[in-house]
Design a protein around this motif. Sequence first.
Motif, PDB file in Angstrom:
ATOM      1  N   ILE A  36       0.843  -1.204   0.000  1.00 22.91           N
ATOM      2  CA  ILE A  36       0.000   0.000   0.000  1.00 22.91           C
ATOM      3  C   ILE A  36       0.873   1.247   0.000  1.00 22.91           C
ATOM      4  O   ILE A  36       0.607   2.219  -0.725  1.00 22.91           O
ATOM      5  CB  ILE A  36      -0.937  -0.010   1.224  1.00 22.91           C
ATOM      6  N   TYR A  37       1.938   1.228   0.805  1.00 23.59           N
ATOM      7  CA  TYR A  37       2.853   2.373   0.862  1.00 23.59           C
ATOM      8  C   TYR A  37       3.588   2.551  -0.460  1.00 23.59           C
ATOM      9  O   TYR A  37       3.773   3.672  -0.932  1.00 23.59           O
ATOM     10  CB  TYR A  37       3.837   2.171   2.012  1.00 23.59           C
ATOM     11  N   ALA A  38       3.990   1.418  -1.081  1.00 24.86           N
ATOM     12  CA  ALA A  38       4.625   1.493  -2.400  1.00 24.86           C
ATOM     13  C   ALA A  38       3.652   2.054  -3.424  1.00 24.86           C
ATOM     14  O   ALA A  38       4.036   2.841  -4.308  1.00 24.86           O
ATOM     15  CB  ALA A  38       5.104   0.105  -2.827  1.00 24.86           C
ATOM     16  N   ASN A  39       2.387   1.663  -3.310  1.00 22.64           N
ATOM     17  CA  ASN A  39       1.365   2.159  -4.227  1.00 22.64           C
ATOM     18  C   ASN A  39       1.156   3.660  -4.064  1.00 22.64           C
ATOM     19  O   ASN A  39       0.907   4.365  -5.046  1.00 22.64           O
ATOM     20  CB  ASN A  39       0.056   1.414  -3.972  1.00 22.64           C
ATOM     21  N   THR A  40       1.259   4.159  -2.831  1.00 26.36           N
ATOM     22  CA  THR A  40       1.134   5.607  -2.637  1.00 26.36           C
ATOM     23  C   THR A  40       2.305   6.337  -3.281  1.00 26.36           C
ATOM     24  O   THR A  40       2.141   7.450  -3.789  1.00 26.36           O
ATOM     25  CB  THR A  40       1.065   5.971  -1.140  1.00 26.36           C
ATOM     26  N   ALA A  41       3.492   5.712  -3.264  1.00 26.63           N
ATOM     27  CA  ALA A  41       4.642   6.324  -3.934  1.00 26.63           C
ATOM     28  C   ALA A  41       4.374   6.469  -5.425  1.00 26.63           C
ATOM     29  O   ALA A  41       4.693   7.497  -6.037  1.00 26.63           O
ATOM     30  CB  ALA A  41       5.903   5.485  -3.698  1.00 26.63           C
ATOM     31  N   VAL A  42       3.779   5.440  -6.014  1.00 26.21           N
ATOM     32  CA  VAL A  42       3.430   5.486  -7.439  1.00 26.21           C
ATOM     33  C   VAL A  42       2.335   6.525  -7.675  1.00 26.21           C
ATOM     34  O   VAL A  42       2.420   7.354  -8.588  1.00 26.21           O
ATOM     35  CB  VAL A  42       2.969   4.101  -7.919  1.00 26.21           C
ATOM     36  N   GLY A  43       1.302   6.498  -6.829  1.00 28.15           N
ATOM     37  CA  GLY A  43       0.166   7.393  -7.028  1.00 28.15           C
ATOM     38  C   GLY A  43       0.518   8.859  -6.891  1.00 28.15           C
ATOM     39  O   GLY A  43      -0.026   9.703  -7.607  1.00 28.15           O
ATOM     40  N   ALA A 133      -4.859   6.441   2.450  1.00 34.25           N
ATOM     41  CA  ALA A 133      -4.090   5.194   2.535  1.00 34.25           C
ATOM     42  C   ALA A 133      -2.733   5.434   3.189  1.00 34.25           C
ATOM     43  O   ALA A 133      -2.288   4.648   4.029  1.00 34.25           O
ATOM     44  CB  ALA A 133      -3.916   4.605   1.135  1.00 34.25           C
ATOM     45  N   MET A 134      -2.081   6.514   2.815  1.00 37.06           N
ATOM     46  CA  MET A 134      -0.759   6.801   3.368  1.00 37.06           C
ATOM     47  C   MET A 134      -0.837   7.106   4.860  1.00 37.06           C
ATOM     48  O   MET A 134       0.012   6.661   5.648  1.00 37.06           O
ATOM     49  CB  MET A 134      -0.120   7.975   2.630  1.00 37.06           C
ATOM     50  N   GLY A 135      -1.843   7.867   5.275  1.00 40.84           N
ATOM     51  CA  GLY A 135      -1.931   8.269   6.665  1.00 40.84           C
ATOM     52  C   GLY A 135      -2.348   7.161   7.605  1.00 40.84           C
ATOM     53  O   GLY A 135      -2.038   7.203   8.800  1.00 40.84           O
ATOM     54  N   GLU A 158      10.031   1.821   4.582  1.00 34.54           N
ATOM     55  CA  GLU A 158      10.833   2.652   3.685  1.00 34.54           C
ATOM     56  C   GLU A 158      11.297   1.851   2.474  1.00 34.54           C
ATOM     57  O   GLU A 158      11.372   2.379   1.357  1.00 34.54           O
ATOM     58  CB  GLU A 158      12.025   3.241   4.434  1.00 34.54           C
ATOM     59  N   MET A 159      11.591   0.547   2.664  1.00 32.59           N
ATOM     60  CA  MET A 159      12.006  -0.289   1.547  1.00 32.59           C
ATOM     61  C   MET A 159      10.891  -0.410   0.510  1.00 32.59           C
ATOM     62  O   MET A 159      11.138  -0.385  -0.702  1.00 32.59           O
ATOM     63  CB  MET A 159      12.414  -1.678   2.052  1.00 32.59           C
ATOM     64  N   PHE A 160       9.658  -0.503   0.974  1.00 30.65           N
ATOM     65  CA  PHE A 160       8.543  -0.604   0.036  1.00 30.65           C
ATOM     66  C   PHE A 160       8.332   0.702  -0.724  1.00 30.65           C
ATOM     67  O   PHE A 160       7.959   0.682  -1.897  1.00 30.65           O
ATOM     68  CB  PHE A 160       7.265  -1.000   0.787  1.00 30.65           C
ATOM     69  N   TRP A 161       8.541   1.835  -0.039  1.00 27.19           N
ATOM     70  CA  TRP A 161       8.477   3.121  -0.757  1.00 27.19           C
ATOM     71  C   TRP A 161       9.512   3.147  -1.874  1.00 27.19           C
ATOM     72  O   TRP A 161       9.228   3.588  -2.997  1.00 27.19           O
ATOM     73  CB  TRP A 161       8.718   4.272   0.222  1.00 27.19           C
ATOM     74  N   THR A 162      10.704   2.630  -1.576  1.00 31.72           N
ATOM     75  CA  THR A 162      11.768   2.563  -2.571  1.00 31.72           C
ATOM     76  C   THR A 162      11.349   1.689  -3.745  1.00 31.72           C
ATOM     77  O   THR A 162      11.610   2.014  -4.914  1.00 31.72           O
ATOM     78  CB  THR A 162      13.057   2.019  -1.940  1.00 31.72           C
ATOM     79  N   VAL A 163      10.698   0.573  -3.446  1.00 32.27           N
ATOM     80  CA  VAL A 163      10.208  -0.310  -4.510  1.00 32.27           C
ATOM     81  C   VAL A 163       9.242   0.449  -5.424  1.00 32.27           C
ATOM     82  O   VAL A 163       9.303   0.333  -6.655  1.00 32.27           O
ATOM     83  CB  VAL A 163       9.513  -1.550  -3.907  1.00 32.27           C
ATOM     84  N   GLY A 164       8.349   1.245  -4.829  1.00 37.12           N
ATOM     85  CA  GLY A 164       7.417   2.030  -5.631  1.00 37.12           C
ATOM     86  C   GLY A 164       8.126   3.033  -6.519  1.00 37.12           C
ATOM     87  O   GLY A 164       7.778   3.197  -7.693  1.00 37.12           O
ATOM     88  N   ILE A 165       9.129   3.708  -5.955  1.00 40.03           N
ATOM     89  CA  ILE A 165       9.887   4.696  -6.727  1.00 40.03           C
ATOM     90  C   ILE A 165      10.665   4.039  -7.862  1.00 40.03           C
ATOM     91  O   ILE A 165      10.859   4.631  -8.934  1.00 40.03           O
ATOM     92  CB  ILE A 165      10.847   5.466  -5.794  1.00 40.03           C
ATOM     93  N   PRO A 210      -3.281  -1.378  -9.014  1.00 33.96           N
ATOM     94  CA  PRO A 210      -2.868  -1.890  -7.699  1.00 33.96           C
ATOM     95  C   PRO A 210      -3.751  -1.425  -6.549  1.00 33.96           C
ATOM     96  O   PRO A 210      -3.966  -2.186  -5.598  1.00 33.96           O
ATOM     97  CB  PRO A 210      -1.433  -1.353  -7.558  1.00 33.96           C
ATOM     98  N   SER A 211      -4.269  -0.207  -6.613  1.00 34.87           N
ATOM     99  CA  SER A 211      -5.136   0.274  -5.534  1.00 34.87           C
ATOM    100  C   SER A 211      -6.378  -0.607  -5.402  1.00 34.87           C
ATOM    101  O   SER A 211      -6.802  -0.940  -4.281  1.00 34.87           O
ATOM    102  CB  SER A 211      -5.562   1.727  -5.791  1.00 34.87           C
ATOM    103  N   LEU A 212      -6.950  -0.991  -6.535  1.00 26.10           N
ATOM    104  CA  LEU A 212      -8.136  -1.847  -6.504  1.00 26.10           C
ATOM    105  C   LEU A 212      -7.796  -3.229  -5.956  1.00 26.10           C
ATOM    106  O   LEU A 212      -8.529  -3.780  -5.125  1.00 26.10           O
ATOM    107  CB  LEU A 212      -8.730  -1.961  -7.904  1.00 26.10           C
ATOM    108  N   VAL A 213      -6.678  -3.786  -6.407  1.00 31.55           N
ATOM    109  CA  VAL A 213      -6.265  -5.119  -5.954  1.00 31.55           C
ATOM    110  C   VAL A 213      -5.963  -5.120  -4.457  1.00 31.55           C
ATOM    111  O   VAL A 213      -6.393  -6.013  -3.713  1.00 31.55           O
ATOM    112  CB  VAL A 213      -5.035  -5.597  -6.753  1.00 31.55           C
ATOM    113  N   LEU A 214      -5.240  -4.113  -3.991  1.00 34.93           N
ATOM    114  CA  LEU A 214      -4.883  -4.038  -2.571  1.00 34.93           C
ATOM    115  C   LEU A 214      -6.111  -3.778  -1.700  1.00 34.93           C
ATOM    116  O   LEU A 214      -6.213  -4.310  -0.590  1.00 34.93           O
ATOM    117  CB  LEU A 214      -3.841  -2.936  -2.354  1.00 34.93           C
TER     118      LEU A 214
END
Length: 527
Positions: A36-43, A133-135, A158-165, A210-214
């Motif tokens: 979800i956090y990685a998805n927010t990075a993308v969004g 979602a992020m909050g 933080e690693m998942f945020w990196t994955v999103g980026i 991804p937002s829908l799937v998650l």
Amino acid sequence: MGLDFIQGGSADYENALILAGFGKFHYLLLTICGLIYANTAVGITIISFVLPSATCDFKMKSEDKGWLTAAPMLGMVIGSYFWGCLADTKGRRIVLIAALLLDGLAGLLSSITHIFGLFMLLRFINGFAITGAMGICFPYLGEFQPTKYREKVLCWMEMFWTVGIILLPIIAWFLIPLTFRFSYEFTLGSIEFSWAFSSWNLFVAVCALPSLVLGIGLYMFPESPKFLIECGETDLALEIIKDIYESNSGRSRSEYPVEVLKRSEKTNSVMDTHNRSIRTLSMRKPNHLKILFSEIWDQTKALCKTPHLKNTILTCIIQFGITSSYYTLMIWFPELFDRFEEYEKRFPNTPASVCDVSSIVLDNVNGTLVDDFCGGSIDTSVYLHTLFIGLACIPTSFWLPLCVHRLGAKFFLISSLLLAGAVTVGLYFVIDSKQNLILSCVFEALTSMAISTVYCVMVDLFPTNLRVMAAALSLTFGRGGALVGNLLFGYLIDLNCVVPVVIFSIMLFISGALCFFLPSTGSEALD
């Protein structure tokens, strides 16, 4: 471990979590919260690739791009506190699901419109939803963790945020250069309409999925037991902890030694006054809605009084400084890379600063070279440079969770923000795209680590009944800074780019200095 703390089969929440163990459930929960956090990075940063790709479809100038990047930020400003209030009254999980599904739906709709105003509106809704979602994902994840593991687990986010980026430029690189374009024209009365779907539309649609799937996947996970205890629903909370015990240990739920969970000493006023869980109140009934608004107002006032006032002010100012700098520059980095590429193609082997490059491209957009500018595609190096920015975060993504117990969260906050401020100053002195890339990589690694650390710290700073609302309030200030920053940058980048560079660096220095006044966290059970 001994079971001396169990009295008559009852235990408090912290000890009940310890007895449930740490294992499979926690890893699965970290995975979905991390995604979800990685998805927010993308969004949040998807607009950075839409800007150069859709410039000519929407006939955008730099000011228009500033407004487009500001639209989701405005949604975040408005949405942060809205979702925070819902999460602290109706529950973390259900509100998180709603935010994800709304984000995915708005993203899909935005992918099929070529009306600039409508596209801005839908990206506004994206920002409104994704900030929820992020909050919520950090408090939701943190409330399942025993004190021993909580800070480290949260830092792994933080690693998942990196994955999103990292994933974002890869997806963009794969989809946006595709040359297909479907178009359809029709007439309604005397008005002619046209619709088109090209590669950047497909990119936006894919990033919405991804937002829908998650959101659907989150139905498999329970509500936060800590939140349920605050609502007076200790029996349901105990059942969830038994499920966690069964998942982690492989043993039967009946073997779990705790029979009764101790009630929280600080339940919400709805439980005290009306003897019912706040979750049972319906937003469709006027009298229930009045009770909900009263509870939200009481919680908001509590954040603005001692003992929470100091931490509320600090986190709001720190979030404003970090977010205004980070999201503005991260969204505009691909645009700056694209401008450097345009400049270096036209004037090879000629050094130029960011301001010089921007002034050249300004003439281009204003008409001198507009046909050539619109006809071109994003240079491959832009995707590669943005990918490098994501890869640069990998070392800090490991450093943070592996060393946070030894060095402390405050160390990471202070050092990363002060160094990021210095790097921002350095952006003014770059003379080519390579130097711009190096400093951009360092900036991303430092500031993204600082943002994740702030979220980790906030889980410990506030009690359960105020936790998400406090995070939402600070996010509101942060997104307000990002909104102002994007508008400011979009306007000044072509006129006087020195001003935004100076402003953002000062904000980062101030945020780093204020972190000295935050209390140490991670050593006590959640309140």
